[in-house]
Design an enzyme around this catalytic site. Structure first.
Site, PDB file in Angstrom:
ATOM      1  N   GLY A 187     -19.595  -5.486 -29.435  1.00 46.05           N
ATOM      2  CA  GLY A 187     -19.235  -6.147 -30.700  1.00 46.05           C
ATOM      3  C   GLY A 187     -18.420  -7.404 -30.474  1.00 46.05           C
ATOM      4  CG  ASP A 188     -15.858  -8.475 -33.690  1.00 51.24           C
ATOM      5  OD1 ASP A 188     -16.292  -7.301 -33.721  1.00 51.24           O
ATOM      6  OD2 ASP A 188     -14.809  -8.817 -34.266  1.00 51.24           O
ATOM      7  NE  ARG A 203     -22.159  -3.599 -32.051  1.00 49.72           N
ATOM      8  CZ  ARG A 203     -20.930  -3.681 -32.548  1.00 49.72           C
ATOM      9  NH1 ARG A 203     -19.940  -3.034 -31.970  1.00 49.72           N
ATOM     10  NH2 ARG A 203     -20.675  -4.403 -33.607  1.00 49.72           N
ATOM     11  CB  THR A 223     -11.333  -2.133 -34.893  1.00 49.14           C
ATOM     12  OG1 THR A 223     -12.673  -1.755 -34.600  1.00 49.14           O
ATOM     13  CG2 THR A 223     -10.902  -3.236 -33.947  1.00 49.14           C
ATOM     14  CB  THR A 272     -10.943  -4.977 -37.898  1.00 49.11           C
ATOM     15  OG1 THR A 272     -11.668  -3.739 -38.026  1.00 49.11           O
ATOM     16  CG2 THR A 272     -10.185  -5.247 -39.188  1.00 49.11           C
ATOM     17  N   GLY A 273     -14.144  -5.472 -38.329  1.00 46.09           N
ATOM     18  CA  GLY A 273     -15.239  -5.493 -39.299  1.00 46.09           C
ATOM     19  C   GLY A 273     -16.570  -5.414 -38.589  1.00 46.09           C
ATOM     20  N   GLY A 331     -19.011  -6.388 -36.466  1.00 43.36           N
ATOM     21  CA  GLY A 331     -18.891  -7.320 -35.348  1.00 43.36           C
ATOM     22  C   GLY A 331     -19.982  -8.367 -35.211  1.00 43.36           C
TER      23      GLY A 331
HETATM   24  N1  ASP Z   1     -15.445  -5.186 -35.027  1.00 41.22           N
HETATM   25  C1  ASP Z   1     -15.742  -3.943 -34.377  1.00 41.22           C
HETATM   26  C2  ASP Z   1     -17.113  -4.031 -33.763  1.00 41.22           C
HETATM   27  O1  ASP Z   1     -18.008  -4.559 -34.395  1.00 41.22           O
HETATM   28  C3  ASP Z   1     -15.708  -2.776 -35.278  1.00 41.22           C
HETATM   29  C4  ASP Z   1     -14.577  -2.718 -36.262  1.00 41.22           C
HETATM   30  O2  ASP Z   1     -13.755  -3.605 -36.312  1.00 41.22           O
HETATM   31  O3  ASP Z   1     -14.499  -1.751 -37.017  1.00 41.22           O
HETATM   32  O4  ASP Z   1     -17.310  -3.535 -32.688  1.00 41.22           O
END
Ligand code: ASP
Length: 322
Positions: free
Chosen positions: A220-221, A218, A190, A241-242, A244
């Site tokens: 995400g955040d 789906r 991301t 990032t992470g 979500g």
């Molecule tokens: N945060 C993003 C999501 O969950 C994915 C990512 O940051 O790698 O969609």
């Protein structure tokens, strides 16, 4: 004489504050499991080259008096157009092998924000997120509606196959073959950017393909204001990032802002505190942030996060591992 001294002093202050307007920019290209031993120097260089080009673009926008929003849009476009990151071209793929993109942007002066979610054909989602903020009366548009809006506003539309790269297709197939838990794998990439411009304003933006093998539309955040992105001139601007789902549950980016606002933490302390909350909940990922004084934070609880920053006084760093 006193008057003259005062005038000279005022002149000097004005001259120097204009001669050296302060700006700064910080980026991430995703956090996750990154093993130094498993990433060849050549591959590391591929990543750091793109991160450096992104910083260079952001730097030149800010140096020439562009706004933090201009810098974020241009910087993130570089990362979206690179197949290496999980945003735009090279996004991770859904269960059905499609790219479905999310992006958001927020500015800290007026708390205005824009986001798009689950789009399959917008070449540069960050641009359209900004258009939602500036050219619509809404904050978040999704799916075909977001695409229609992008078309009407004249943004570039591409076939979904533009986003799909061989490596992403392979890792999807691998993941599906092994029937692993989707959420624990291949989630880095991301992209995000936070900037302070020479007018003293800050903003943040995030763009992603989401999580590999995602299903059922789906989201995400990343497109959720307050979760993956938040900006307020009074506190800071943040891009996450992470994993979500954890970021949404924590109201991650907004919670960092609240820690600064209500507990008077520094931007680094607040980001560290929030990453601790993430760890306690069992989530993984990272965050970048900037405040109106140009203080920068880059925190994560994974073994790596593609990241970098650049400032008007010539400081620059690009890094991958912890
Ligand atoms: N945060 C993003 C999501 O969950 C994915 C990512 O940051 O790698 O969609």
């Amino acid at each position: 004489m006193k008057k003259l001294l005062l005038l000279t002093w005022l002149f000097l202050i004005t001259f120097f504050s204009h001669a050296q307007p302060k700006y700064a920019l910080v980026i991430h290209g995703g956090a996750g499991v990154m093993d130094r031993a498993k990433m060849s120097p050549a591959v590391q260089k591929e990543y750091t080259d793109v991160l450096n080009s992104a910083l260079k673009v952001g730097d030149s926008v800010l140096r020439s008096g562009g706004t933090c929003l201009d810098a974020i849009e241009k910087t993130i476009m570089i990362l979206e157009n690179s197949p290496l990151f999980n945003a735009g071209k090279g996004a991770v793929l859904t269960n059905e092998g499609m790219a479905e993109l999310d992006a958001s942007i927020m500015e800290g002066a007026g708390l205005k924000a824009g986001a798009i979610a689950g789009v399959r054909d917008v070449k540069n989602p960050i641009r359209v997120a900004r258009a939602v903020m500036e050219k619509s009366e809404h904050v978040m548009l999704s799916g075909t509606g977001a695409s229609q809006f992008a078309k009407e506003k004249g943004y570039e539309i591409v076939d979904n196959s533009y986003f799909v790269t061989e490596p992403r297709l392979k890792s999807l197939q691998e993941l599906q073959r092994k029937e692993r838990e989707t959420t624990q794998n291949d989630k880095h990439g991301t992209v995000g950017c936070c900037a302070l411009d020479t007018y003293g304003n800050i903003a943040a933006g995030t763009s992603t393909g989401g999580m590999m093998n995602k299903r059922y539309g789906r989201i995400g955040d990343s497109p959720v204001i307050g979760a993956g992105t938040y900006a307020n001139n009074a506190t800071g601007a943040f891009s996450c990032t992470g994993h979500g789902e954890y970021y949404i549950r924590l109201g991650f980016a907004r919670d960092i802002s609240a820690l600064i606002e209500y507990k008077s933490l520094t931007i680094s302390q607040a980001c560290q505190e929030e990453v601790k909350k993430l760890t306690r909940l069992g989530g993984t990922g990272g965050v970048i942030g900037i405040d109106k004084n140009g203080n920068i934070a880059m925190e994560f609880n994974t073994s790596g996060m593609f990241r970098g920053y650049i400032t008007s006084d010539g400081k620059k760093e690009v890094a991958i591992f912890k």
